[in-house]
Design an enzyme around this catalytic site. Structure first.
Site, PDB file in Angstrom:
ATOM      1  N   GLY A   1       0.746  -1.432   0.069  1.00 29.93           N
ATOM      2  CA  GLY A   1       0.169  -0.324  -0.054  1.00 29.93           C
ATOM      3  C   GLY A   1       0.474   1.023   0.251  1.00 29.93           C
ATOM      4  N   ASP A   2       1.797   1.130   1.109  1.00 27.44           N
ATOM      5  CA  ASP A   2       2.863   2.361   0.593  1.00 27.44           C
ATOM      6  C   ASP A   2       3.786   2.181  -0.471  1.00 27.44           C
ATOM      7  OD1 ASP A   2       1.797   2.996   3.660  1.00 27.44           O
ATOM      8  OD2 ASP A   2       3.699   1.816   4.160  1.00 27.44           O
TER       9      ASP A   2
HETATM   10  N1  LIG Z   1      -1.807 -10.325  -4.185  1.00 23.21           N
HETATM   11  C1  LIG Z   1      -1.349  -9.358  -4.991  1.00 23.21           C
HETATM   12  N2  LIG Z   1      -0.921  -9.791  -6.340  1.00 23.21           N
HETATM   13  C2  LIG Z   1      -0.481  -8.989  -6.745  1.00 23.21           C
HETATM   14  N3  LIG Z   1      -0.193  -7.457  -6.948  1.00 23.21           N
HETATM   15  C3  LIG Z   1      -0.517  -7.217  -5.309  1.00 23.21           C
HETATM   16  C4  LIG Z   1      -1.089  -7.673  -5.036  1.00 23.21           C
HETATM   17  N4  LIG Z   1      -1.367  -7.525  -3.112  1.00 23.21           N
HETATM   18  C5  LIG Z   1      -1.616  -6.373  -2.908  1.00 23.21           C
HETATM   19  N5  LIG Z   1      -0.536  -5.828  -4.847  1.00 23.21           N
HETATM   20  C6  LIG Z   1      -0.685  -4.794  -5.427  1.00 23.21           C
HETATM   21  O1  LIG Z   1      -0.672  -3.499  -4.077  1.00 23.21           O
HETATM   22  C7  LIG Z   1      -1.784  -2.700  -4.347  1.00 23.21           C
HETATM   23  C8  LIG Z   1      -2.376  -2.182  -3.050  1.00 23.21           C
HETATM   24  O2  LIG Z   1      -2.226  -3.800  -2.489  1.00 23.21           O
HETATM   25  P1  LIG Z   1      -3.471  -3.216  -1.204  1.00 23.21           P
HETATM   26  O3  LIG Z   1      -4.775  -3.294  -2.077  1.00 23.21           O
HETATM   27  O4  LIG Z   1      -3.475  -5.015  -0.456  1.00 23.21           O
HETATM   28  O5  LIG Z   1      -3.098  -2.109  -0.831  1.00 23.21           O
HETATM   29  P2  LIG Z   1      -3.096  -2.213   1.009  1.00 23.21           P
HETATM   30  O6  LIG Z   1      -4.550  -2.641   1.765  1.00 23.21           O
HETATM   31  O7  LIG Z   1      -3.464  -1.022   1.460  1.00 23.21           O
HETATM   32  O8  LIG Z   1      -2.003  -2.478   1.630  1.00 23.21           O
HETATM   33  P3  LIG Z   1      -1.273  -2.629   2.939  1.00 23.21           P
HETATM   34  O9  LIG Z   1      -1.432  -3.583   3.848  1.00 23.21           O
HETATM   35  O10 LIG Z   1       0.792  -2.159   2.421  1.00 23.21           O
HETATM   36  O11 LIG Z   1      -1.510  -1.229   3.291  1.00 23.21           O
HETATM   37  C9  LIG Z   1      -2.465  -3.588  -5.107  1.00 23.21           C
HETATM   38  O12 LIG Z   1      -3.050  -2.287  -5.648  1.00 23.21           O
HETATM   39  C10 LIG Z   1      -1.795  -4.510  -6.413  1.00 23.21           C
HETATM   40  O13 LIG Z   1      -0.897  -3.635  -7.020  1.00 23.21           O
HETATM   41 MG   LIG Z   2      -3.208   0.236   3.062  1.00 19.54          MG
END
Ligand SMILES: Nc1ncnc2c1ncn2[C@@H]1O[C@H](COP(=O)(O)OP(=O)(O)OP(=O)(O)O)[C@@H](O)[C@H]1O
Ligand SMILES: [Mg+2]
Length: 340
Positions: free
Chosen positions: A278-279
């Protein structure tokens, strides 16, 4: 938590990487804020055994906190970034040292108490991750007033990234208050959840990047389909948030702006650990906008950075040299044009 049980560990105990000399960039200043940072200690072990000493086969120390992570990721994209954070006590001194090794422009305010320590244990047999999160120092009203002044003084008229949990003592309206103090010239990027997100949205940020769960919580209902997500993103954008990006993990992300709503699937990678995805995505989005790109470029680079980090083990972030090629392969499609 997503992806955590299948994590592989990199060769650790290597000295922290020194940042490359920064390529001069005409882009506006980017400032990240970290109010609840940490020193993160990770141990690699074989297995946890009750009532027995366990010897780590590797360990590493990193500066922690979402704002600091976004600054580390922006540095890898050669975006000049200023990182403001608070540090307290002996652990705070260590945090300052760790930040200075990775970020070119650190700005630290010393506060009372002791910066927290978070511990991660990666066990190989069976594969599992354990995390213990510490409690950071309380920030009182007088200190918060001073911090708001620091942020306004450092912000210039570029981008300010407000992300991460609030420290004990800071109310859910803290980020909203900082946004009002910054005024409309600054493009504020918001990545947080719950009441803090709802209050920040009231101040009409330039960009928000909730994940699906955070967006559902904000909207107050489940959003199981892409169509549900895009409708709600468009509705929120129309209330005055310039860009609404909802990240959907392996399903990519949608990005709504005044021209409509776009979606893209992430580049195909061999996922190892989604920690920091996410970051990294927030950094990719900002880097594209700060270099004059539009929403399609931002979505491409954001997804490339997020997925490239997901392909790295543990807390390791993406490799800056690889993401441009990954971004070029991301296919962005318009889900819904702007309403007439
Ligand atoms: N399983 C996955 N396969 C491929 N890309 C992924 C995957 N998980 C995350 N990503 C990539 O990372 C981006 C952000 O992931 P996610 O939607 O999980 O964000 P988040 O929940 O805010 O993450 P964090 O837990 O780091 O805060 C996604 O849009 C994608 O580009
Ligand atoms: Mg996040």
């Amino acid at each position: 938590m997503k992806g955590r049980k299948t994590m592989k560990i990199a060769a650790w105990n290597t000295p922290a990487r020194r940042i490359d000399p920064m390529t001069p960039s005409p882009a506006p200043r980017v400032l990240t804020l970290t109010l609840n940072p940490s020193v993160d200690i990770s141990y690699e072990i074989d297995r946890l055994v009750e009532d027995r000493k366990v010897h780590a086969s590797a360990y590493r120390l990193d500066p922690g906190g979402n704002g600091i992570n976004v600054a580390r990721a922006l540095t890898r994209l050669h975006i000049a970034v200023h990182a403001f954070f608070v540090a307290a006590g002996e652990t705070g001194a260590l945090l300052e040292h760790l930040v200075a090794k990775q970020i070119a422009n650190p700005h630290c305010r010393h506060i009372a108490g002791e910066t927290r320590i978070n511990v991660t244990i990666e066990a190989r047999n069976p594969r599992a991750q354990y995390e213990v999160i510490g409690v950071g120092p309380t920030i009182d009203d007088t200190t918060l007033d001073a911090i708001v002044g620091d942020v306004v003084a450092l912000a210039d008229d570029g981008y300010v990234v407000l992300t991460g949990s609030l420290p004990p003592g800071a109310s859910a309206g803290t980020y909203n208050r900082i946004m009002r103090a910054l005024g409309p010239r600054v493009r504020v990027v918001v990545d947080m959840q719950g009441e803090a997100l709802a209050r920040a949205i009231e101040a009409k940020p330039f960009l928000i990047k909730p994940n699906r769960y955070e967006f559902e919580e904000f909207v107050g209902r489940a959003l199981p389909t892409l169509d549900d997500v895009q409708r709600e993103a468009r509705a929120l954008q129309a209330t005055g948030v310039t860009h609404v990006c909802v990240s959907l993990g392996a399903d990519g992300a949608v990005l709504a702006d005044a021209q409509g709503v776009r979606h893209a699937w992430p580049p195909q990678v061999d996922v190892q650990s989604t920690v920091g995805a996410g970051d990294s995505m927030v950094a990719g989005l900002i880097a594209a906008f700060a270099q004059g790109g539009g929403s399609a470029q931002a979505l491409r680079l954001g997804l490339a950075c997020g997925s490239a980090t997901a392909a790295q083990p543990g807390t390791e972030l993406f490799d800056g040299a690889e993401v441009q090629a990954l971004a070029a392969g991301v296919d962005v499609r318009l889900l819904a044009p702007a309403p007439p």
